[in-house]
Design a protein around this motif. Structure first.
Motif, PDB file in Angstrom:
ATOM      1  N   MET A 143       0.515  -1.332   0.376  1.00 15.54           N
ATOM      2  CA  MET A 143      -0.143  -0.097   0.002  1.00 15.54           C
ATOM      3  C   MET A 143       0.953   1.342  -0.020  1.00 15.54           C
ATOM      4  N   SER A 144       0.318   2.501  -1.336  1.00 13.92           N
ATOM      5  CA  SER A 144       1.026   3.801  -0.693  1.00 13.92           C
ATOM      6  C   SER A 144       1.124   4.263   0.293  1.00 13.92           C
ATOM      7  N   PRO A 145       1.547   5.383   0.723  1.00 12.76           N
ATOM      8  CA  PRO A 145       1.427   6.022   2.185  1.00 12.76           C
ATOM      9  C   PRO A 145      -0.213   6.564   1.599  1.00 12.76           C
ATOM     10  N   GLN A 146      -0.215   7.160   0.384  1.00 10.79           N
ATOM     11  CA  GLN A 146      -1.420   8.585   0.332  1.00 10.79           C
ATOM     12  C   GLN A 146      -2.419   7.593   0.514  1.00 10.79           C
ATOM     13  N   PHE A 147      -2.550   5.867  -0.075  1.00  7.69           N
ATOM     14  CA  PHE A 147      -3.767   5.304  -0.043  1.00  7.69           C
ATOM     15  C   PHE A 147      -4.076   5.087   1.559  1.00  7.69           C
ATOM     16  N   GLU A 148      -2.686   4.992   2.022  1.00  9.97           N
ATOM     17  CA  GLU A 148      -3.131   4.632   3.999  1.00  9.97           C
ATOM     18  C   GLU A 148      -3.803   5.667   4.341  1.00  9.97           C
ATOM     19  N   ILE A 149      -3.278   6.701   4.648  1.00 10.87           N
ATOM     20  CA  ILE A 149      -3.021   7.984   4.576  1.00 10.87           C
ATOM     21  C   ILE A 149      -5.126   7.761   4.771  1.00 10.87           C
ATOM     22  N   GLN A 150      -5.327   7.703   2.970  1.00 17.48           N
ATOM     23  CA  GLN A 150      -7.010   8.430   2.624  1.00 17.48           C
ATOM     24  C   GLN A 150      -8.066   7.043   3.162  1.00 17.48           C
ATOM     25  N   LEU A 151      -6.880   6.058   3.525  1.00 17.12           N
ATOM     26  CA  LEU A 151      -7.616   4.639   4.226  1.00 17.12           C
ATOM     27  C   LEU A 151      -8.199   5.367   6.044  1.00 17.12           C
ATOM     28  N   ILE A 152      -7.028   5.712   6.547  1.00 22.14           N
ATOM     29  CA  ILE A 152      -7.330   5.904   7.404  1.00 22.14           C
ATOM     30  C   ILE A 152      -8.105   6.986   7.862  1.00 22.14           C
ATOM     31  N   ALA A 153      -8.308   8.122   7.189  1.00 22.34           N
ATOM     32  CA  ALA A 153      -9.016   8.861   6.851  1.00 22.34           C
ATOM     33  C   ALA A 153     -10.694   8.715   7.107  1.00 22.34           C
ATOM     34  N   VAL A 154     -11.092   7.219   5.973  1.00 24.26           N
ATOM     35  CA  VAL A 154     -12.500   7.574   6.012  1.00 24.26           C
ATOM     36  C   VAL A 154     -12.925   6.825   7.506  1.00 24.26           C
ATOM     37  N   ILE A 155     -11.942   5.959   8.045  1.00 24.89           N
ATOM     38  CA  ILE A 155     -12.177   5.008   9.086  1.00 24.89           C
ATOM     39  C   ILE A 155     -12.368   5.800  10.081  1.00 24.89           C
ATOM     40  N   VAL A 156     -11.069   6.757  10.338  1.00 20.35           N
ATOM     41  CA  VAL A 156     -11.114   8.007  10.971  1.00 20.35           C
ATOM     42  C   VAL A 156     -12.775   8.656  10.575  1.00 20.35           C
ATOM     43  N   ALA A 157     -13.040   8.918  10.164  1.00 24.03           N
ATOM     44  CA  ALA A 157     -14.871   9.517  10.164  1.00 24.03           C
ATOM     45  C   ALA A 157     -15.635   8.871  10.300  1.00 24.03           C
ATOM     46  N   VAL A 158     -15.651   7.476   9.724  1.00 25.22           N
ATOM     47  CA  VAL A 158     -16.498   6.484  10.163  1.00 25.22           C
ATOM     48  C   VAL A 158     -17.615   6.520  11.141  1.00 25.22           C
ATOM     49  N   THR A 159     -15.978   6.093  11.837  1.00 25.36           N
ATOM     50  CA  THR A 159     -16.081   5.558  13.282  1.00 25.36           C
ATOM     51  C   THR A 159     -16.457   7.179  14.512  1.00 25.36           C
ATOM     52  N   CYS A 160     -16.053   8.407  13.791  1.00 26.55           N
ATOM     53  CA  CYS A 160     -16.672   9.414  14.626  1.00 26.55           C
ATOM     54  C   CYS A 160     -18.385   9.545  14.398  1.00 26.55           C
ATOM     55  N   THR A 192       1.933  19.387  24.012  1.00 27.26           N
ATOM     56  CA  THR A 192      -0.152  19.854  23.653  1.00 27.26           C
ATOM     57  C   THR A 192       0.039  19.559  22.989  1.00 27.26           C
ATOM     58  N   ASP A 193       0.456  20.201  21.246  1.00 21.41           N
ATOM     59  CA  ASP A 193       0.606  20.386  20.314  1.00 21.41           C
ATOM     60  C   ASP A 193      -0.239  18.986  19.435  1.00 21.41           C
ATOM     61  N   SER A 194       1.343  18.535  19.689  1.00 22.45           N
ATOM     62  CA  SER A 194       0.057  16.724  18.993  1.00 22.45           C
ATOM     63  C   SER A 194      -0.763  15.881  19.694  1.00 22.45           C
ATOM     64  N   VAL A 195      -1.541  16.239  20.483  1.00 24.39           N
ATOM     65  CA  VAL A 195      -3.144  15.368  21.018  1.00 24.39           C
ATOM     66  C   VAL A 195      -3.731  17.099  20.197  1.00 24.39           C
ATOM     67  N   LEU A 196      -3.605  17.614  20.987  1.00 26.69           N
ATOM     68  CA  LEU A 196      -4.739  19.159  19.924  1.00 26.69           C
ATOM     69  C   LEU A 196      -5.234  19.056  18.717  1.00 26.69           C
ATOM     70  N   LEU A 197      -3.712  19.170  17.881  1.00 25.09           N
ATOM     71  CA  LEU A 197      -3.559  19.578  16.809  1.00 25.09           C
ATOM     72  C   LEU A 197      -3.875  18.146  15.674  1.00 25.09           C
ATOM     73  N   GLY A 198      -2.696  17.129  16.537  1.00 25.48           N
ATOM     74  CA  GLY A 198      -2.423  15.800  15.486  1.00 25.48           C
ATOM     75  C   GLY A 198      -2.128  15.572  14.558  1.00 25.48           C
ATOM     76  N   GLU A 199      -1.276  15.119  12.697  1.00 27.99           N
ATOM     77  CA  GLU A 199      -1.002  15.066  12.349  1.00 27.99           C
ATOM     78  C   GLU A 199      -1.216  13.809  11.273  1.00 27.99           C
ATOM     79  N   LEU A 200      -1.875  13.589   9.694  1.00 25.93           N
ATOM     80  CA  LEU A 200      -2.905  12.908   9.740  1.00 25.93           C
ATOM     81  C   LEU A 200      -1.306  12.101   8.782  1.00 25.93           C
ATOM     82  N   ALA A 201      -0.200  12.790   8.625  1.00 25.07           N
ATOM     83  CA  ALA A 201       0.279  12.800   7.746  1.00 25.07           C
ATOM     84  C   ALA A 201       1.934  11.944   7.845  1.00 25.07           C
ATOM     85  N   PHE A 202       1.698  12.241   9.251  1.00 31.88           N
ATOM     86  CA  PHE A 202       3.025  10.898  10.148  1.00 31.88           C
ATOM     87  C   PHE A 202       2.307   9.590  10.415  1.00 31.88           C
ATOM     88  N   ALA A 203       1.643   9.084   9.998  1.00 27.82           N
ATOM     89  CA  ALA A 203       0.674   7.453  10.109  1.00 27.82           C
ATOM     90  C   ALA A 203       0.843   6.541   9.202  1.00 27.82           C
TER      91      ALA A 203
END
Lengths: 372, 307
Positions: free
Chosen positions: A1-18, A116-127
């Motif tokens: 899996m390419s990182p781009q695909f992984e990030i999008q997959l995570i984004a979709v999972i996160v959005a549906v989960t929430c 606090t930045d990493s908790v409050l703001l997060g960063e999907l690109a590092f996932a």
């Protein structure tokens, strides 16, 4: 899996989960509790960290989820004293817990990476950098599995306890009578919300979790009256914002989570304006029509009342009628023109006169308003 | 004692304490109206929504002067407020959902803009993020002057529109029948709250600003049933915790100012809820005990079934 695909997959999972627990938050009018919880889990993480001294320990998640429940409990205890309103209780509790967390971090945890930045703001690109390795084989980003597990949990809870959640949300009294224990459902849901917030904050940051939890359900709320459809639509809207948000972020080279939140906002804004039956345009048009209908009826009543009286010339005069209805000239002209087109009134002898049909409409309108 | 005297003669401390006290005073006064109108969390929403305005102002103006950034913050805070009000007015979405949605989306936009700014080469964007968390120790004398001017204007407006705000807060329908436009009053009051929040942002930050608005007012509410007394007390509590929090953070090493102000003001709430005469938890428990005693002395049975 390419990182781009992984990030999008995570984004979709996160959005549906929430979105899944978010639907119930919106319906139960507890959206701001989600905001409160997403802030206070920081304290849970900090406290659990002091116990374990390990940032990757699962105890951190447990501590954070527990703190979410404690937040709800504290807020409700404060509100139950009736000394302050529920929203004020939320506003008192979470800044305090959050402040304590910040103070603890600044004083004691300065040397470790718990900013606090990493908790409050997060960063999907590092996932994608954090890999899941099983038996020496790389099977994808860790976040896919953690958020995926969370998605399964939320999905399972919503499917299995659909009936309980539904009844406790729409009629807590009935739920209590039927033995479903709305209190238990309530705290169960709150635990789910905290778990979700903890599980996804590394990807999107705790403040934007609120956008993912509340945004899609609120949008779906404008489109449907059916709980099942609201859940499905929320999931779809969440997933769509995940992918669109990622594409926009790549295009403009900005924060992925931020861009996803903005996408949710844009989708909501479009729905808010154009939604059939519940959107802004529909609401404005309905209000306008109601105003015209009301004015037409008021004018008919006015004419009927003064018909044949001594003051009719003054009350129904073409030039003076607007003064008696307290309308401006343009509006009066518009209403009279509509009524003439409907053949309810006609000009005669410098006055606005009811026609036979207008008289009938006036009486029918009166009877509809004051039956019997 | 000597440390205290030394502390209060310190120039930096004077500046920061004065700023925090001013902020506490202003937000204490305006917070009363937000709390009484059951819009306590509006402050939370506005302060989060200010972020894109701050960054946008920085992008457009290219400088970091306080006035420009505050102006940006006010514009985006107001925009968010108007959006929230219209969502609630035109759809069936409730205030809390509208608030949560608008503020998180605005904050997301702010973050996206912030990452955009960070990638512009040579842009001197450091310090923009202090608007998220606030950094009271960076307050300058000219920041204090801006705060003082805004404060005087806001307080003057409160005094000027005192009777309108009072009627509107307690009975907006009645205010409407008296001929006060509740729409205009709502906008004016929201605008004033936005300004109060924005000037507090750089002291305590986005997240803790809402506490400055709600908490003193909640504490003051416990002691009185009169609006005038409540507003005065709330201003006093706000100012007091501003100074106390600043003092604590100066005396104890590595204690951030904003959070310690919030802890102070939360302590005042706790004390008020427990001990306030008439409403407080302890007072009510005591009264219940006395009633039970009186009832028994008058010959009542101790286990009368209650309905």
């Amino acid at each position: 899996m390419s990182p781009q695909f992984e990030i999008q997959l995570i984004a979709v999972i996160v959005a549906v989960t929430c979105a899944l627990p978010g639907v119930f938050l919106v319906l139960r009018r507890m959206s701001m509790m989600a905001d409160s919880i997403t802030h206070t889990i920081l304290l849970g993480i900090v406290l659990a960290f002091f116990v374990t001294h390990d940032l990757s320990s699962p105890l951190l998640i447990l501590g954070a989820a527990l703190m979410g429940v404690v937040t709800v409990w504290l807020t409700e205890m404060l509100a139950e004293t009736k000394l302050l309103a529920e929203d004020a209780a939320i506003g008192v509790v979470f800044p305090l817990l959050f402040s304590i967390a910040i103070i603890l971090i600044t004083r004691y945890a300065g040397s470790v990476h718990l900013d606090t930045d990493s908790v409050l703001l997060g960063e999907l690109a590092f996932a994608p950098f954090d890999r899941m390795v099983v038996a020496g084989r790389d099977i994808g980003a860790k976040a896919i599995y953690t958020t995926g597990a969370l998605l399964l949990i939320n999905l399972a809870v919503v499917v299995i306890f659909f009936k309980e959640l539904k009844i406790a949300t729409f009629d807590p009294m009935l739920a209590a009578v039927l033995g479903f224990m709305p209190g238990l459902v309530h705290y169960g849901l709150m635990t789910l919300v905290s778990l979700t917030a903890v599980g996804v904050f590394q990807a999107v940051g705790s403040i934007l979790v609120v956008a993912f939890m509340i945004g899609p359900p609120v949008t779906a709320y404008l489109l449907t009256d059916d709980l099942k459809w609201m859940l499905i639509l929320s999931g779809l809207i969440g997933a769509a914002s995940g992918i669109l948000g990622y594409q926009a972020a790549m295009l403009l080279d900005v924060s992925i989570a931020g861009s996803m939140a903005v996408t949710i906002g844009v989708i909501f804004l479009l729905t808010f304006i154009f939604a059939p039956r519940r959107g802004l345009i529909h609401a404005l048009r309905r209000r306008y029509n109601q105003k015209i209908e009301f004015a037409k009826l008021a004018l008919l009543f006015h004419l009927y009342y003064h018909e044949g009286s001594d003051v009719e010339a003054r009350e129904a005069g073409i030039d003076t009628i607007r003064l008696h209805m307290n309308w401006d000239a343009a509006f009066a002209e518009k209403i009279i023109r509509i009524l003439i087109r409907e053949k309810s009134v006609a000009f005669s002898g410098g006055m606005v006169k009811l026609t036979e049909q207008g008289r009938r409409n006036s009486i029918a309108g009166y009877d509809a308003l004051f039956p019997g | 004692m000597d440390t205290l005297i030394f502390l209060f003669s310190d120039y930096t401390f004077q500046t920061v304490a004065l700023g925090s006290a001013l902020l506490g005073l202003i937000s204490g006064v305006l917070g009363c109206f937000a709390v009484l109108r059951k819009q306590s969390l509006l402050g939370d929403g506005i302060s989060h929504s200010a972020l894109p305005g701050v960054v946008m102002a920085f992008i457009l103006l290219g400088v970091k002067n306080t006035e420009g950034l505050l102006l940006g913050a006010i514009v985006s805070g107001l925009l968010a407020t108007i959006l929230m009000i219209s969502i609630v007015r035109y759809t069936r979405i409730k205030f809390d959902s509208a608030l949560a949605l608008v503020m998180s989306v605005f904050f997301g936009l702010g973050l996206a803009l912030l990452t955009y700014v960070q990638k512009i080469p040579n842009s001197n964007q450091a310090g923009l993020s202090r608007f998220i968390f606030g950094q009271a120790s960076t307050l300058l004398q000219r920041d204090i002057i801006v705060m003082a001017v805004c404060g005087v204007v806001l307080l003057a407006l409160v005094v000027l529109f005192w009777k309108e705000f009072m009627v509107f807060t307690f009975d907006s329908d009645f205010a409407q029948t008296l001929g006060f436009s509740s729409q205009k009053l709502n906008l004016l009051l929201s605008f004033m709250i936005v300004v109060a929040i924005i000037i507090g942002l750089q002291t305590v930050g986005v997240i803790l600003m809402s506490a400055m608005l709600i908490t003193p007012a909640v504490a003051a509410r416990q002691w009185t049933n009169r609006l005038g007394v409540m507003v005065t007390l709330s201003a006093f509590f706000g100012a007091l915790s501003g100074v106390a929090g600043t003092a604590a953070s100066s005396l104890v090493p590595k204690l951030p100012t904003g959070p310690s102000i919030v802890v102070c003001v939360s302590g005042i709430v706790l004390i008020s809820i427990l001990f306030a005469p008439g409403r407080g938890i302890l007072y009510r428990a005591n009264r219940r005990r006395k009633n039970r005693l009186l009832f028994r002395m008058e010959g009542g049975s101790p286990d009368v079934p209650t309905i």
